[in-house]
Scaffold this motif. Structure first.
Motif, PDB file in Angstrom:
ATOM      1  N   VAL A 177       0.818  -1.221   0.000  1.00 63.96           N
ATOM      2  CA  VAL A 177       0.000   0.000   0.000  1.00 63.96           C
ATOM      3  C   VAL A 177       0.845   1.262   0.000  1.00 63.96           C
ATOM      4  CG1 VAL A 177      -2.366  -0.127   0.914  1.00 63.96           C
ATOM      5  CG2 VAL A 177      -0.428  -0.628   2.420  1.00 63.96           C
ATOM      6  N   ALA A 178       2.022   1.176   0.612  1.00 62.95           N
ATOM      7  CA  ALA A 178       2.825   2.399   0.738  1.00 62.95           C
ATOM      8  C   ALA A 178       4.292   2.169   0.370  1.00 62.95           C
ATOM      9  CB  ALA A 178       2.705   2.962   2.146  1.00 62.95           C
ATOM     10  N   HIS A 179       4.565   1.221  -0.491  1.00 53.12           N
ATOM     11  CA  HIS A 179       5.941   1.054  -0.968  1.00 53.12           C
ATOM     12  C   HIS A 179       5.985   0.263  -2.269  1.00 53.12           C
ATOM     13  CE1 HIS A 179       5.776  -3.065   0.743  1.00 53.12           C
ATOM     14  NE2 HIS A 179       6.695  -3.311  -0.171  1.00 53.12           N
ATOM     15  N   VAL A 180       7.127   0.415  -2.944  1.00 57.37           N
ATOM     16  CA  VAL A 180       7.414  -0.358  -4.151  1.00 57.37           C
ATOM     17  C   VAL A 180       8.811  -0.918  -3.947  1.00 57.37           C
ATOM     18  CG1 VAL A 180       8.019  -0.075  -6.593  1.00 57.37           C
ATOM     19  CG2 VAL A 180       5.970   1.021  -5.710  1.00 57.37           C
ATOM     20  N   GLU A 181       9.020  -2.170  -4.379  1.00 58.05           N
ATOM     21  CA  GLU A 181      10.357  -2.748  -4.226  1.00 58.05           C
ATOM     22  C   GLU A 181      10.948  -2.996  -5.609  1.00 58.05           C
ATOM     23  OE1 GLU A 181      12.459  -6.190  -1.512  1.00 58.05           O
ATOM     24  OE2 GLU A 181      10.564  -6.644  -2.488  1.00 58.05           O
ATOM     25  N   THR A 182      12.192  -2.553  -5.778  1.00 54.20           N
ATOM     26  CA  THR A 182      12.882  -2.772  -7.031  1.00 54.20           C
ATOM     27  C   THR A 182      14.261  -3.359  -6.708  1.00 54.20           C
ATOM     28  OG1 THR A 182      13.621  -1.750  -9.102  1.00 54.20           O
ATOM     29  CG2 THR A 182      13.766  -0.372  -7.139  1.00 54.20           C
ATOM     30  N   GLU A 183      15.133  -3.330  -7.688  1.00 55.50           N
ATOM     31  CA  GLU A 183      16.467  -3.900  -7.481  1.00 55.50           C
ATOM     32  C   GLU A 183      17.458  -3.048  -8.255  1.00 55.50           C
ATOM     33  OE1 GLU A 183      17.947  -8.427  -7.806  1.00 55.50           O
ATOM     34  OE2 GLU A 183      17.164  -7.579  -9.657  1.00 55.50           O
ATOM     35  N   GLY A 184      18.622  -2.813  -7.663  1.00 51.85           N
ATOM     36  CA  GLY A 184      19.619  -2.016  -8.375  1.00 51.85           C
ATOM     37  C   GLY A 184      20.835  -1.750  -7.513  1.00 51.85           C
ATOM     38  N   THR A 185      21.713  -0.905  -8.037  1.00 49.83           N
ATOM     39  CA  THR A 185      22.944  -0.561  -7.318  1.00 49.83           C
ATOM     40  C   THR A 185      22.717   0.736  -6.537  1.00 49.83           C
ATOM     41  OG1 THR A 185      23.658   0.777  -9.163  1.00 49.83           O
ATOM     42  CG2 THR A 185      24.371  -1.525  -9.172  1.00 49.83           C
ATOM     43  N   MET A 186      23.733   1.155  -5.816  1.00 47.22           N
ATOM     44  CA  MET A 186      23.639   2.442  -5.110  1.00 47.22           C
ATOM     45  C   MET A 186      23.514   3.587  -6.121  1.00 47.22           C
ATOM     46  SD  MET A 186      23.515   2.594  -1.843  1.00 47.22           S
ATOM     47  CE  MET A 186      24.341   4.016  -1.217  1.00 47.22           C
ATOM     48  N   PHE A 187      24.066   3.392  -7.305  1.00 47.17           N
ATOM     49  CA  PHE A 187      23.908   4.420  -8.338  1.00 47.17           C
ATOM     50  C   PHE A 187      22.426   4.538  -8.727  1.00 47.17           C
ATOM     51  CE2 PHE A 187      23.998   5.859 -12.838  1.00 47.17           C
ATOM     52  CZ  PHE A 187      24.549   7.107 -12.619  1.00 47.17           C
ATOM     53  N   ASP A 188      21.749   3.382  -8.808  1.00 45.43           N
ATOM     54  CA  ASP A 188      20.305   3.414  -9.090  1.00 45.43           C
ATOM     55  C   ASP A 188      19.552   4.099  -7.947  1.00 45.43           C
ATOM     56  OD1 ASP A 188      20.354   2.047 -11.589  1.00 45.43           O
ATOM     57  OD2 ASP A 188      20.755   0.188 -10.505  1.00 45.43           O
ATOM     58  N   ALA A 189      20.017   3.856  -6.718  1.00 41.03           N
ATOM     59  CA  ALA A 189      19.383   4.515  -5.564  1.00 41.03           C
ATOM     60  C   ALA A 189      19.546   6.036  -5.687  1.00 41.03           C
ATOM     61  CB  ALA A 189      20.006   4.010  -4.262  1.00 41.03           C
ATOM     62  N   MET A 190      20.723   6.475  -6.152  1.00 45.12           N
ATOM     63  CA  MET A 190      20.948   7.907  -6.364  1.00 45.12           C
ATOM     64  C   MET A 190      19.994   8.433  -7.434  1.00 45.12           C
ATOM     65  SD  MET A 190      25.110   8.091  -5.939  1.00 45.12           S
ATOM     66  CE  MET A 190      25.466   9.073  -7.294  1.00 45.12           C
ATOM     67  N   ARG A 191      19.850   7.673  -8.517  1.00 47.41           N
ATOM     68  CA  ARG A 191      18.935   8.086  -9.596  1.00 47.41           C
ATOM     69  C   ARG A 191      17.506   8.187  -9.076  1.00 47.41           C
ATOM     70  NH1 ARG A 191      18.649   3.853 -13.482  1.00 47.41           N
ATOM     71  NH2 ARG A 191      17.581   5.172 -14.939  1.00 47.41           N
ATOM     72  N   LEU A 192      17.108   7.196  -8.291  1.00 47.01           N
ATOM     73  CA  LEU A 192      15.743   7.212  -7.760  1.00 47.01           C
ATOM     74  C   LEU A 192      15.521   8.448  -6.888  1.00 47.01           C
ATOM     75  CD1 LEU A 192      15.492   3.404  -6.990  1.00 47.01           C
ATOM     76  CD2 LEU A 192      13.850   4.663  -8.404  1.00 47.01           C
ATOM     77  N   ASN A 193      16.501   8.755  -6.047  1.00 46.36           N
ATOM     78  CA  ASN A 193      16.370   9.943  -5.195  1.00 46.36           C
ATOM     79  C   ASN A 193      16.193  11.209  -6.029  1.00 46.36           C
ATOM     80  OD1 ASN A 193      16.694   9.612  -2.182  1.00 46.36           O
ATOM     81  ND2 ASN A 193      18.319   8.272  -2.907  1.00 46.36           N
ATOM     82  N   LEU A 194      16.924  11.265  -7.110  1.00 51.49           N
ATOM     83  CA  LEU A 194      16.896  12.479  -7.936  1.00 51.49           C
ATOM     84  C   LEU A 194      15.647  12.547  -8.821  1.00 51.49           C
ATOM     85  CD1 LEU A 194      18.567  14.963  -8.805  1.00 51.49           C
ATOM     86  CD2 LEU A 194      19.613  13.554 -10.564  1.00 51.49           C
ATOM     87  N   LEU A 195      15.185  11.375  -9.275  1.00 55.01           N
ATOM     88  CA  LEU A 195      14.225  11.391 -10.377  1.00 55.01           C
ATOM     89  C   LEU A 195      12.773  11.050 -10.031  1.00 55.01           C
ATOM     90  CD1 LEU A 195      16.574   9.750 -13.048  1.00 55.01           C
ATOM     91  CD2 LEU A 195      16.097  12.168 -12.737  1.00 55.01           C
ATOM     92  N   VAL A 196      12.497  10.435  -8.893  1.00 55.87           N
ATOM     93  CA  VAL A 196      11.074  10.138  -8.637  1.00 55.87           C
ATOM     94  C   VAL A 196      10.378  11.330  -7.979  1.00 55.87           C
ATOM     95  CG1 VAL A 196      11.337   7.603  -8.503  1.00 55.87           C
ATOM     96  CG2 VAL A 196      11.374   8.948  -6.407  1.00 55.87           C
ATOM     97  N   ARG A 197       9.149  11.516  -8.369  1.00 55.45           N
ATOM     98  CA  ARG A 197       8.362  12.633  -7.826  1.00 55.45           C
ATOM     99  C   ARG A 197       7.436  12.188  -6.700  1.00 55.45           C
ATOM    100  NH1 ARG A 197       8.666  16.908 -11.506  1.00 55.45           N
ATOM    101  NH2 ARG A 197       9.576  16.191 -13.461  1.00 55.45           N
ATOM    102  N   THR A 198       7.121  10.882  -6.659  1.00 54.25           N
ATOM    103  CA  THR A 198       6.073  10.447  -5.733  1.00 54.25           C
ATOM    104  C   THR A 198       6.602   9.603  -4.566  1.00 54.25           C
ATOM    105  OG1 THR A 198       5.637   8.514  -7.118  1.00 54.25           O
ATOM    106  CG2 THR A 198       4.319  10.470  -7.557  1.00 54.25           C
ATOM    107  N   GLY A 199       7.898   9.327  -4.513  1.00 52.52           N
ATOM    108  CA  GLY A 199       8.457   8.493  -3.442  1.00 52.52           C
ATOM    109  C   GLY A 199       8.890   9.326  -2.243  1.00 52.52           C
ATOM    110  N   HIS A 200       8.983   8.674  -1.086  1.00 51.25           N
ATOM    111  CA  HIS A 200       9.410   9.368   0.142  1.00 51.25           C
ATOM    112  C   HIS A 200      10.837   9.035   0.564  1.00 51.25           C
ATOM    113  CE1 HIS A 200       5.092  10.257   1.717  1.00 51.25           C
ATOM    114  NE2 HIS A 200       5.370  10.844   0.583  1.00 51.25           N
ATOM    115  N   ARG A 201      11.147   7.733   0.595  1.00 49.19           N
ATOM    116  CA  ARG A 201      12.487   7.321   1.050  1.00 49.19           C
ATOM    117  C   ARG A 201      12.968   6.193   0.161  1.00 49.19           C
ATOM    118  NH1 ARG A 201      11.482   5.812   7.258  1.00 49.19           N
ATOM    119  NH2 ARG A 201      13.688   6.155   7.537  1.00 49.19           N
ATOM    120  N   VAL A 202      14.237   6.240  -0.198  1.00 48.33           N
ATOM    121  CA  VAL A 202      14.838   5.181  -1.010  1.00 48.33           C
ATOM    122  C   VAL A 202      15.739   4.364  -0.086  1.00 48.33           C
ATOM    123  CG1 VAL A 202      16.238   4.664  -3.044  1.00 48.33           C
ATOM    124  CG2 VAL A 202      14.733   6.673  -3.054  1.00 48.33           C
TER     125      VAL A 202
END
Ligand code: SAM
Length: 386
Positions: A38-63
């Protein structure tokens, strides 16, 4: 393998009900969806992907980047397993750590005790290995560790966001009953808005909807507004990689808009705050502001979206007085907004009935704990209720 090159599970938390929008954002970055709640999505990736997610998602709260999974029956078991993690490889001994947690296990009544045990195990190990220990406390502006402990299973994450992404930093003046920025972004994404028509936002309050609409239309990532992230306080953080990512992101944003974004409110104080917030977000030149009753809002020619988040009696405004306001919005839609798609975001469905127009779609959202709907009205001639 170093933390920065290994691939692992990444959980992105979000507001309740926002998952479908976050899902799409994650997929659009080329990352898979492993699971969702209900309040999360799980994906898979490297710390670089985590950096991208932090920069690029508009609707997420915490990576949250998964570090370890193990079993622990009680606090001593937790301490022991946490002690085995090579924290000295991740956290500077002169740094600062904050532990947060979600705990659903019978041996712990207060999650703060789990945080304390976890923190003690971390700093004791770092002291043993490096001769000194990092400071710790509740501030989330440096290294943040998140523990999810359910039953006997523990998941230990690096919270790569630090301060949550929902705090974009542009809303210096929030006023009363503002929408959370990530919720506003999800509500706008739900309309399919891409900046290819007008966006009109009467009752704009602190301007969140208009600002998020401008950021989306310009292709500007809200992550660019935030300067401090949890991942920056981990050993091995490569600043030049981060700068390069930001540069690439900036380069693809648009420099101008062909359609209008209009934001109005009856309160002069609200419009002033919205203008200041838009300036902080760097989008003030793309929004036309006006102090006026919603019914006098200028409607730009051509096609567009008109979106209102009226008071709904839970926090501001009295229910009795609000009935005529909602009825008035229906009349305003009929008389002045022909050819537009109309949207009302409200937490009161009884009031929404007063609008008196047939809804085309009704989407469920939550504003905090308040169940809300985004009601869509197709405002072409034939949409009126008989
Ligand atoms: C729930 S708040 C909007 C919050 C906004 N979405 C935000 O994120 O800050 C409702 C706003 O409607 C405005 N308002 C109430 N009655 C109005 C009216 N008749 N005409 C225009 N604005 C009105 C209030 O001043 C208030 O700012």
């Amino acid at each position: 393998m170093s933390l920065w090159s290994k691939k692992n599970r990444i959980v992105i938390t979000c507001g309740k009900g926002i998952t479908p929008f976050l899902n799409e954002e994650v997929l659009s970055l080329g990352l898979p969806i492993l699971s969702e709640g209900v309040a999360h999505v799980e994906t898979e990736g490297t710390m670089f992907d985590a950096m991208r997610l932090n920069l690029l998602v508009r609707t997420g709260h915490r990576v949250l980047f998964l570090l370890e999974t193990f079993h622990a029956k009680n606090p001593d078991g937790l301490y022991e397993k946490i002690s085995r993690i090579q924290w000295e490889d991740y956290i500077p001994e002169d740094g600062y750590i904050c532990v947060t947690s979600t705990v659903e296990t019978p041996t712990i009544q207060d999650s703060r005790f789990a945080n304390l045990k976890c923190k003690d195990a971390m700093v004791d190990r770092i002291k043993r290995k490096c001769g000194r220990r990092p400071d710790s406390g509740p501030k989330r502006d440096r290294t943040v560790i998140h523990l999810y402990w359910k039953g006997e299973v523990c998941f230990v994450y690096l919270d790569t966001s630090g301060e949550p992404l929902s705090k974009r930093g542009y809303r210096k003046i929030p006023l009363r009953a503002p929408m959370q920025e990530t919720l506003a972004a999800a509500v706008i994404l739900a309309t399919g808005w891409k900046g290819d028509r007008n966006f009109v936002n009467p009752m704009c309050g602190s301007g969140t909807l208009a600002i998020e609409a401008a950021l989306i239309a310009l292709g500007r990532q809200p992550g660019l507004l935030k300067s401090n992230y949890g991942f920056m306080h981990l050993k091995g953080f490569d600043e030049s990689l981060w700068k390069g990512l930001k540069k690439k992101t900036k380069a693809v944003s648009k420099k101008s808009l062909n359609w209008k974004i209009i934001a109005t409110d009856i309160s002069q104080q609200a419009v002033e705050a919205a203008e200041k917030n838009a300036a902080t977000a760097g989008v003030e030149q793309w929004i036309e502001f006006k102090v006026c009753d919603y019914s006098d809002t200028p409607i730009a020619e051509g096609r567009g979206i008109i979106m209102l988040n009226p008071p709904y009696g839970e926090r501001i405004g009295e229910l009795k007085e609000l009935g005529p306001v909602y009825k008035g919005i229906g009349d305003f839609f009929k008389k002045r907004c022909n050819g537009y798609m109309g949207y009302i975001f409200t937490g009161n469905l009884d009031l929404a009935k007063q609008v008196g127009l047939r809804t085309k779609k009704r989407l469920l959202f939550f504003n905090g704990n308040i169940e809300c709907r985004l009601l869509a009205y197709d405002l072409y001639e034939g949409s009126r209720k008989r």
